[in-house]
Enzyme design. Structure first.
Site, PDB file in Angstrom:
ATOM      1  N   GLY A 170       0.837  -1.205   0.073  1.00 32.48           N
ATOM      2  CA  GLY A 170       0.186   0.147   0.150  1.00 32.48           C
ATOM      3  C   GLY A 170       0.746   1.401   0.000  1.00 32.48           C
ATOM      4  N   SER A 171       1.949   1.323  -0.650  1.00 35.34           N
ATOM      5  CA  SER A 171       2.808   2.582  -0.679  1.00 35.34           C
ATOM      6  C   SER A 171       2.045   3.554  -1.249  1.00 35.34           C
ATOM      7  CB  SER A 171       4.280   2.341  -1.164  1.00 35.34           C
ATOM      8  OG  SER A 171       4.249   2.101  -2.612  1.00 35.34           O
ATOM      9  N   ASN A 172       1.207   3.401  -2.584  1.00 32.31           N
ATOM     10  CA  ASN A 172       0.707   4.184  -3.264  1.00 32.31           C
ATOM     11  C   ASN A 172      -0.661   4.631  -2.541  1.00 32.31           C
ATOM     12  OD1 ASN A 172       1.558   4.602  -6.239  1.00 32.31           O
ATOM     13  ND2 ASN A 172       1.890   2.576  -6.050  1.00 32.31           N
ATOM     14  N   ILE A 190     -11.417  -7.070 -11.928  1.00 28.44           N
ATOM     15  CA  ILE A 190     -12.735  -6.784 -11.554  1.00 28.44           C
ATOM     16  C   ILE A 190     -13.474  -7.155 -12.781  1.00 28.44           C
ATOM     17  CG2 ILE A 190     -12.053  -5.151  -9.743  1.00 28.44           C
ATOM     18  CD1 ILE A 190     -12.581  -2.973 -11.769  1.00 28.44           C
ATOM     19  N   MET A 237      -4.909  -6.953  -6.738  1.00 32.63           N
ATOM     20  CA  MET A 237      -4.378  -8.189  -7.669  1.00 32.63           C
ATOM     21  C   MET A 237      -5.415  -8.775  -7.978  1.00 32.63           C
ATOM     22  SD  MET A 237      -1.359  -7.294  -7.611  1.00 32.63           S
ATOM     23  CE  MET A 237      -0.478  -8.530  -8.646  1.00 32.63           C
ATOM     24  N   ARG A 238      -6.447  -8.186  -8.271  1.00 36.98           N
ATOM     25  CA  ARG A 238      -7.765  -9.132  -8.801  1.00 36.98           C
ATOM     26  C   ARG A 238      -8.150  -8.316  -9.915  1.00 36.98           C
ATOM     27  NH1 ARG A 238     -10.031 -13.253  -6.454  1.00 36.98           N
ATOM     28  NH2 ARG A 238     -12.231 -12.554  -7.123  1.00 36.98           N
ATOM     29  N   ASN A 242      -6.688   3.334 -12.331  1.00 34.77           N
ATOM     30  CA  ASN A 242      -5.676   2.163 -11.790  1.00 34.77           C
ATOM     31  C   ASN A 242      -4.248   2.659 -12.133  1.00 34.77           C
ATOM     32  OD1 ASN A 242      -4.565  -0.431 -11.177  1.00 34.77           O
ATOM     33  ND2 ASN A 242      -4.226  -0.777 -13.381  1.00 34.77           N
ATOM     34  N   HIS A 282      -0.379   1.351 -12.966  1.00 37.91           N
ATOM     35  CA  HIS A 282       0.219   0.308 -13.549  1.00 37.91           C
ATOM     36  C   HIS A 282       1.908   0.584 -13.714  1.00 37.91           C
ATOM     37  CE1 HIS A 282       0.572  -3.542 -15.823  1.00 37.91           C
ATOM     38  NE2 HIS A 282       1.692  -2.739 -16.658  1.00 37.91           N
TER      39      HIS A 282
HETATM   40  C1  GRF Z   1       2.741  -0.951  -7.642  1.00 38.15           C
HETATM   41  O1  GRF Z   1       3.855  -1.077  -8.373  1.00 38.15           O
HETATM   42  C2  GRF Z   1       1.268  -0.572  -8.622  1.00 38.15           C
HETATM   43  O2  GRF Z   1       1.492   0.131  -9.997  1.00 38.15           O
HETATM   44  C3  GRF Z   1       0.945  -1.944  -9.157  1.00 38.15           C
HETATM   45  O3  GRF Z   1       1.130  -2.606  -7.730  1.00 38.15           O
HETATM   46  C4  GRF Z   1       2.350  -1.931  -7.093  1.00 38.15           C
HETATM   47  C5  GRF Z   1       1.564  -1.589  -5.790  1.00 38.15           C
HETATM   48  O4  GRF Z   1       2.454  -1.248  -4.848  1.00 38.15           O
HETATM   49  N1  GRF Z   1      -0.189  -2.117  -9.692  1.00 38.15           N
HETATM   50  P1  GRF Z   1       2.008  -0.433  -3.482  1.00 38.15           P
HETATM   51  O5  GRF Z   1       1.147  -1.767  -2.730  1.00 38.15           O
HETATM   52  O6  GRF Z   1       1.144   0.528  -3.756  1.00 38.15           O
HETATM   53  O7  GRF Z   1       3.266  -0.205  -2.522  1.00 38.15           O
END
Ligand code: GRF
Length: 224
Positions: A15-17, A96, A93-94, A110, A112
Site C-alpha cells: 500500500g505505498s501508493n 474486476i 491483484m484481482r 488504476n 500500472h
Molecule cells: C505498484 O507498483 C502498482 O503500480 C501496481 O502494484 C504495485 C503496488 O504497490 N499496480 P503498493 O502496494 O502501492 O506499494
C-alpha cells in the site's frame, strides 16, 4: 475548483501508493478523503496503514463467495454504502468484473508500473528490464473491461540503466508512481478530466511538445 471527493481504495499488498495519497490529503495537496479501504487480503500491509490514519477498512475475501461476480457485488455494495465517487485501484491483484466497471463508469482508476500499452499484466518491471527497453515508467488510466486497456490519464517515464533488475527498475518507477497517482486524482477532483473514446482530455494543461528524452544521452551529455 477542487471539491473534496470521496475515494474508495482497493489494495492487496503493502500500500505505498495508498500511503502517498493519504500523505497528499493530509498535507492538503489533495482535496479528497478515503472513505473506505477494501482489500481481498487479510494480511495486506495496507490495512495497517489505513488503521494508523483512521481510515475505515474492510476485508472482503474472495474465498467467501462462490463466484467472482458475487465477490464484486459485495465490493460494489461496500463502496456505494460509503458514497464513493472515485475508486482507486492501488496494487489490487484481482481483475474486476464488467459489472463492477459498469457500476462506476469512468470512475475507476488504476496505476500500472509500465508504459502501457507496453507490458500489461504482472511482473512488468522485471519484464521491461529483461526485454532491454531504454525507458519504462508508470501509467494511471481509467479502468475498462479489459486488462490494463482503459484510457490513459497520465504517464511518467524513467530511464532503464545498465544492470537494472526488476527490483532496481521497480524502485525507480515506484518513486514516480507516488507522484503520479495523487496528481491524477487531483485532476479528477478539479473536474478537469473528460473521456472521449480512448482519449482523456485534460483541461487547462500545458505540454512541452519539443521535449525529448534520449537514453543513453548523445556523447554522454544530457540531451533535452
Ligand atoms: C505498484 O507498483 C502498482 O503500480 C501496481 O502494484 C504495485 C503496488 O504497490 N499496480 P503498493 O502496494 O502501492 O506499494
Amino acid at each position: 475548483m477542487s471539491r473534496c471527493i470521496r475515494l474508495g481504495a482497493l489494495a492487496s499488498g503493502g500500500g505505498s501508493n495508498v500511503q502517498s495519497i493519504i500523505d497528499h490529503i493530509e498535507s492538503k495537496r489533495l482535496d479528497a478523503q478515503i472513505s473506505i479501504l477494501l482489500s481481498d487480503n487479510p494480511e495486506a500491509g495496507v490495512l495497517k496503514r489505513a488503521e494508523r490514519h483512521g481510515i475505515p477498512r474492510k476485508v472482503i475475501r474472495p474465498a467467501a463467495f462462490e463466484k467472482r461476480a458475487e465477490h464484486d457485488r459485495a465490493m460494489i455494495h461496500a463502496l456505494q454504502q460509503r458514497d464513493v465517487e472515485l475508486v482507486i485501484l492501488a496494487g489490487y491483484m484481482r481483475i474486476i468484473s464488467p459489472e463492477f466497471v459498469q457500476a462506476f463508469p469512468n470512475r475507476i482508476m488504476n496505476i500500472h508500473p509500465a508504459l502501457l500499452p507496453a507490458f500489461p499484466g504482472v511482473h512488468v518491471q522485471q519484464k521491461a528490464a529483461v526485454y532491454g527497453v531504454r525507458f519504462s515508467g508508470c501509467t494511471v488510466h481509467f479502468v475498462d473491461e479489459g486488462m490494463d486497456t482503459g484510457p490513459i490519464i497520465l504517464q511518467a517515464v524513467v530511464p532503464v540503466v545498465p544492470g537494472d533488475t526488476g527490483e532496481t527498475l521497480g524502485a525507480r518507477i515506484l518513486k514516480q508512481e507516488h507522484r503520479l497517482y495523487p496528481e491524477a486524482v487531483r485532476l479528477y477532483s478539479e473536474g478537469r478530466l473528460r473521456v472521449e473514446g480512448r482519449h482523456v482530455l485534460i483541461s487547462d494543461h500545458r505540454v512541452e511538445a519539443d521535449q525529448c528524452l534520449i537514453n543513453p544521452p548523445f556523447g554522454g551529455t544530457d540531451v533535452s
